[in-house]
Write a protein that holds these residues in place. Sequence first.
Motif, short mmCIF file in Angstrom:
data_model
loop_
_atom_site.label_atom_id
_atom_site.label_comp_id
_atom_site.label_asym_id
_atom_site.label_seq_id
_atom_site.Cartn_x
_atom_site.Cartn_y
_atom_site.Cartn_z
N ARG A 1 -35.51 47.58 -27.81
CA ARG A 1 -36.78 46.99 -28.24
C ARG A 1 -37.66 48.05 -28.91
NH1 ARG A 1 -36.25 44.11 -23.33
NH2 ARG A 1 -37.59 45.58 -22.22
N GLU B 1 -35.49 32.08 -30.51
CA GLU B 1 -36.76 32.50 -29.91
C GLU B 1 -36.63 33.81 -29.14
OE1 GLU B 1 -38.59 29.47 -27.63
OE2 GLU B 1 -38.85 28.09 -29.31
N ASN B 2 -35.47 34.06 -28.52
CA ASN B 2 -35.31 35.27 -27.70
C ASN B 2 -34.60 36.40 -28.43
OD1 ASN B 2 -32.81 34.04 -27.80
ND2 ASN B 2 -32.31 34.40 -25.65
N ARG C 1 -36.91 38.00 -33.89
CA ARG C 1 -38.06 37.09 -33.78
C ARG C 1 -39.14 37.65 -32.86
NH1 ARG C 1 -37.82 30.52 -33.29
NH2 ARG C 1 -40.07 30.15 -33.11
N GLU C 2 -38.75 38.23 -31.73
CA GLU C 2 -39.73 38.69 -30.75
C GLU C 2 -40.44 39.98 -31.17
OE1 GLU C 2 -37.86 39.10 -26.96
OE2 GLU C 2 -38.14 36.99 -26.44
N ILE C 3 -39.74 40.86 -31.88
CA ILE C 3 -40.29 42.19 -32.14
C ILE C 3 -40.38 42.52 -33.63
CG2 ILE C 3 -39.91 44.67 -31.81
CD1 ILE C 3 -38.72 44.02 -29.10
#
Length: 290
Positions: free
Chosen positions: A181, A208-209, A213-215
Motif C-alpha cells: 500500500r 472496490e478492494n 481503486r483504494e489507493i
Amino acid sequence: MSFLNTLNLTGKDKSVGLLLGLILLSHTERTGAKDKSNVVQKGKGSTAKLKEIMIGRCFNYLGTINPNAGNKDCSKLWEAFLRAFSEKDPCKITKEDYKPFLNMADHDIPIGQSIFWSQTKELILQYTDVTHKVMPLENTLIGFMLDGLNWCGKLSSPGPNYEACPEWNSCTNHSMGSFWRAASENYAMKAQGEVTVLLNGSANAFRENSIFREIELGKLDSKRVTSVHLWIMDNIDGPDKESCGVGSVAVLENILKEKKIKYTCVDNYKPVKMLQCVFKLDRPSCNTGT
C-alpha cells in the motif's frame, strides 16, 4: 516449593503474597498467549535467503536494469527494510514503518511511463518487457527488490520469521500488505504526463478492494497527469464481462471526469491482444479475421 514459601511469608503477609502471586500468574498467562499468537501463523513464512535475494536484486537493478536510478547502498537498503518489521507484531506494521526504506530506494519515473493494473499482472509485465515503453511499480527499484517475496517478523526475536507469517487478509496492518500500500501510494504520487491503466474485462474490472481503486487512483494529481488511457482486456478465452462505459469501468470513467482528468478507453487494445495470442493462436479470439 510453593510461591508463598519462596517469599517466606507468614500471617497477614500471606494474603498479600497470594494477591501478588495471582497478579503475576495472570500477567504470565496474558504474555504467553500473546507470544503464542505471534509464533503460530497460518501463512507461508518469509522467503528463504531473503536478505541475499534482496541485496542481489538491488545490485542487478542498479548495475544492469536501470543505472539511472542513482547511487544506492544496497546493504543499507536491506537494513532499512528489515527495521520496518523486525521484532514487531506482523499484524501491526504500518505504511509509515516503511517510509525510511521507500525514501532511500526512491527514484524518478520517466514522464508518460506510469502504468497501473488490476488482475492483469502477468500481461502488464509481458508488455513492459517487450515494449520498454512503461515502468510499472514492479520495474522500479522498490518493486523489483520485493516482487514475489514473502516476509514478516515476530516479537520474540530479530530478523525475518522463516517459519510462518499471517495470511494476507488475516489482519489490516499486515507486514506485506502495508508495504505494498505504501509503495503503491508513493508510485502513484510520482505519475506525470500520460498514464496507462490495464484492467481485466473478464472480471469486475474496477474492484472496490483493489489497490488501484483504494489507493493509486486517489493519488493521481490532475495537475501532473495530462490524460489516462484505459485498456480493458478480456482473458484469452473470455468472458467479455465488462467493457468501456459498462459496469465498473463506467464508474471509473465518472471518477476521472470528477477529477477533471482527460481519458480514453479501448477494449482489447490490439498490441496487448497480440501478446496474449503469441502462444495461443488456436484460440477463437486470436483469429486474425476478428
